[in-house]
Design a protein around this motif. Structure first.
Motif, PDB file in Angstrom:
ATOM      1  N   ASN A  93       1.047  -1.410  -0.300  1.00  0.00           N
ATOM      2  CA  ASN A  93      -0.434   0.402   0.073  1.00  0.00           C
ATOM      3  C   ASN A  93       0.382   1.402   0.119  1.00  0.00           C
ATOM      4  O   ASN A  93       0.011   2.711   0.536  1.00  0.00           O
ATOM      5  N   ASP A  94       2.028   1.120   0.404  1.00  0.00           N
ATOM      6  CA  ASP A  94       3.747   2.457  -0.353  1.00  0.00           C
ATOM      7  C   ASP A  94       2.621   3.602  -1.863  1.00  0.00           C
ATOM      8  O   ASP A  94       1.755   2.651  -2.545  1.00  0.00           O
ATOM      9  N   LYS A  95       2.462   4.234  -1.581  1.00  0.00           N
ATOM     10  CA  LYS A  95       2.613   5.323  -2.880  1.00  0.00           C
ATOM     11  C   LYS A  95       3.751   5.581  -3.791  1.00  0.00           C
ATOM     12  O   LYS A  95       5.141   5.799  -2.618  1.00  0.00           O
ATOM     13  N   VAL A  96       4.094   5.486  -5.085  1.00  0.00           N
ATOM     14  CA  VAL A  96       4.993   5.192  -5.516  1.00  0.00           C
ATOM     15  C   VAL A  96       4.935   6.706  -6.703  1.00  0.00           C
ATOM     16  O   VAL A  96       3.875   6.952  -7.527  1.00  0.00           O
ATOM     17  N   GLU A  97       6.188   6.697  -7.617  1.00  0.00           N
ATOM     18  CA  GLU A  97       5.656   7.743  -7.937  1.00  0.00           C
ATOM     19  C   GLU A  97       6.421   7.013  -9.882  1.00  0.00           C
ATOM     20  O   GLU A  97       7.749   5.648  -9.481  1.00  0.00           O
ATOM     21  N   GLN A 100      10.371   5.195 -10.157  1.00  0.00           N
ATOM     22  CA  GLN A 100      10.559   4.678  -8.386  1.00  0.00           C
ATOM     23  C   GLN A 100      11.431   3.650  -8.417  1.00  0.00           C
ATOM     24  O   GLN A 100      10.533   2.660  -8.425  1.00  0.00           O
ATOM     25  N   THR A 235       2.696   6.293 -11.993  1.00  0.00           N
ATOM     26  CA  THR A 235       2.688   6.749 -10.548  1.00  0.00           C
ATOM     27  C   THR A 235       1.090   6.200  -9.489  1.00  0.00           C
ATOM     28  O   THR A 235       0.203   6.010 -11.173  1.00  0.00           O
ATOM     29  N   GLY A 236       1.517   5.314  -8.760  1.00  0.00           N
ATOM     30  CA  GLY A 236      -0.284   4.879  -8.013  1.00  0.00           C
ATOM     31  C   GLY A 236       0.383   4.106  -6.840  1.00  0.00           C
ATOM     32  O   GLY A 236       1.369   4.918  -6.255  1.00  0.00           O
ATOM     33  N   THR A 237      -0.350   2.991  -6.501  1.00  0.00           N
ATOM     34  CA  THR A 237      -0.468   2.572  -4.956  1.00  0.00           C
ATOM     35  C   THR A 237       0.126   0.913  -5.584  1.00  0.00           C
ATOM     36  O   THR A 237      -0.685   0.206  -6.236  1.00  0.00           O
ATOM     37  N   GLN A 239      -0.198  -2.528  -4.675  1.00  0.00           N
ATOM     38  CA  GLN A 239      -1.656  -3.442  -4.332  1.00  0.00           C
ATOM     39  C   GLN A 239      -0.755  -4.898  -4.115  1.00  0.00           C
ATOM     40  O   GLN A 239      -0.238  -5.292  -4.693  1.00  0.00           O
ATOM     41  N   LEU A 259       0.066  -2.936  -9.307  1.00  0.00           N
ATOM     42  CA  LEU A 259      -0.024  -1.499  -9.002  1.00  0.00           C
ATOM     43  C   LEU A 259      -1.154  -0.653  -9.644  1.00  0.00           C
ATOM     44  O   LEU A 259      -1.164  -1.071 -10.580  1.00  0.00           O
ATOM     45  N   ALA A 262      -2.194   6.381 -10.154  1.00  0.00           N
ATOM     46  CA  ALA A 262      -3.309   7.256  -9.469  1.00  0.00           C
ATOM     47  C   ALA A 262      -4.783   7.573  -9.946  1.00  0.00           C
ATOM     48  O   ALA A 262      -4.927   7.869  -9.462  1.00  0.00           O
TER      49      ALA A 262
END
Length: 410
Positions: A93-97, A100, A235-237, A239, A259, A262
């Protein structure tokens, strides 16, 4: 039910008021079940006909559907090559760019190939220096062979001249030996020249080609090393990402996770309308939507695209014939809806379920001068039905959360 109540207010209720207050008939005396049917049969029949007509107008000219979803795409987290996980840089559940690093695979084999290619380049460079040294030696050998060849020719000419003057001074065998020596020195000079040309070709073509191959192998090894570092494509979350160092991932059998972009599910909705409305659903139709995840809110939207094929009729070539009864279930007309205003879908979770009502546009036709009276009345009736339908949607928007709680058992 609302259509039936509305039609009853226009037919049965006025008839009842007339019987009760004009004819002074009372319930239980003159007004019984039989008398209600007998005296109000025309009103009841008209109510049923009007209800069916109103429902037909609503569902045909203002199609509605509960099959509306905020669909979204997911990006499978896959390495380009299989291997054992060495490092993990993100968690669940980390937000990533975009770009990254997510995790890195063990790259010892790729690094060994990289080092081997690098050493091959060093070997080619050393071989080039040795070839240049050998080229200098070849130049010396050419000069030495040419000098010996000239000496042999000079001695041969001198002794040939002496024998011409006095045949007894120089034996014939000596002249033959000197000719052989001169030819041998000429051959040595040609061999030295050929050796120089071979070295020049080696320096100019062979060794650069070998170095280029080694550099290509080095670049390929670097590409393989880069493949071991898996980065986020968008970019997103992150899962369903439970990788730990030591796990083995494979691009064919075991993905690393998912992933969710966003912007997923926040740009458009996908709705499925009945096939009977295929001639009504058009691009540009105004639509109102209410969603379970955003209750008590009506979102204005527009139909931006209508899929020209129904999914239930598709088939794939297999080793078995397809029975048409397997496709008997009617599919839906798929339409793509986008909000009329920016941020219209804010608060609607991706994958959320909604209901939608679409409305036909008759304004342009009503404004035209060559419209007959029956057609004019019909279009006005359709627009009036649209107003009723809009009111129904707002009632549904109020009842939808309660209905959801009842269905889910909460």
């Amino acid at each position: 039910m609302l259509e039936l109540l509305l039609c009853s207010m226009l037919t049965i209720f006025p008839d009842y008021l007339f019987r009760r207050y004009v004819q002074d008939k009372r319930i239980g005396r003159e007004i019984t079940f039989y008398s209600v049917w007998f005296e109000l049969r025309w009103g009841i029949t008209a109510c049923l006909i009007l209800t069916v007509s109103l429902i037909t107008l609503i569902f045909y000219f203002h199609p509605a559907t509960t099959a509306v979803t905020a669909v979204f795409r997911t990006v499978t987290i896959l390495p380009e090559t299989g291997g054992r996980v060495a490092e993990v840089f993100v968690g669940l559940n980390d937000k990533v760019e975009a770009g990254q690093p997510l995790f890195r695979l063990d790259s010892s084999q790729q690094e060994a190939a990289h080092e081997s290619a690098r050493r091959t380049i060093a070997e080619v460079d050393a071989a080039t220096e040795v070839a240049r040294s050998e080229l200098a030696v070849a130049d010396g050998q050419i000069r030495q062979a040419e000098s010996a060849h000239r000496d042999a020719l000079a001695e041969l000419e001198t002794k040939t001249e002496l024998r011409r003057r006095n045949p007894n001074t120089v034996p014939l065998r000596e002249l033959e030996r000197l000719r052989d020596v001169a030819e041998g020195q000429q051959g040595a000079a040609e061999a030295a020249l050929a050796n120089k040309q071979a070295l020049q070709t080696k320096i100019a073509s062979l060794l650069p080609a070998q170095k280029a191959s080694a550099e290509a192998a080095l670049a390929q090894a670097q590409v393989e090393i880069d493949k071991t570092l898996v980065r986020a494509g968008v970019t997103g979350t992150v899962q369903q990402f439970t990788l730990r160092p030591g796990d083995v991932v494979n691009p064919m059998l075991r993905p690393a996770g998912i992933l969710v972009p966003a912007e997923a599910g926040r740009l458009a909705l996908v709705a499925g309308f009945g096939q009977i409305e295929a001639q009504v659903i058009k691009t540009g139709m105004i639509t109102e939507v209410t969603c379970i995840g955003k209750p008590f809110t009506v979102i204005p939207m527009v139909v931006t695209q209508v899929q020209d094929a129904i999914a239930s009729g598709q088939f794939r070539p297999t080793d078995q014939l397809i029975d048409v009864t397997q496709m008997a279930r009617p599919g839906t007309i798929t339409a793509f809806l986008e909000p009329l205003y920016a941020g219209g879908l804010e608060g609607v979770p991706p994958g959320g379920s909604c209901i939608a009502n679409a409305y036909t546009n008759n304004h342009d036709e009503l404004e035209s001068d060559n419209l007959g009276t029956p057609r004019w009345l019909f279009l006005h009736m359709v627009d009036t039905v649209g107003i009723v339908h809009a009111a129904i949607l707002r009632i549904q928007a109020l009842l939808l959360p309660v209905q959801t709680l009842v269905l889910t058992g909460h």
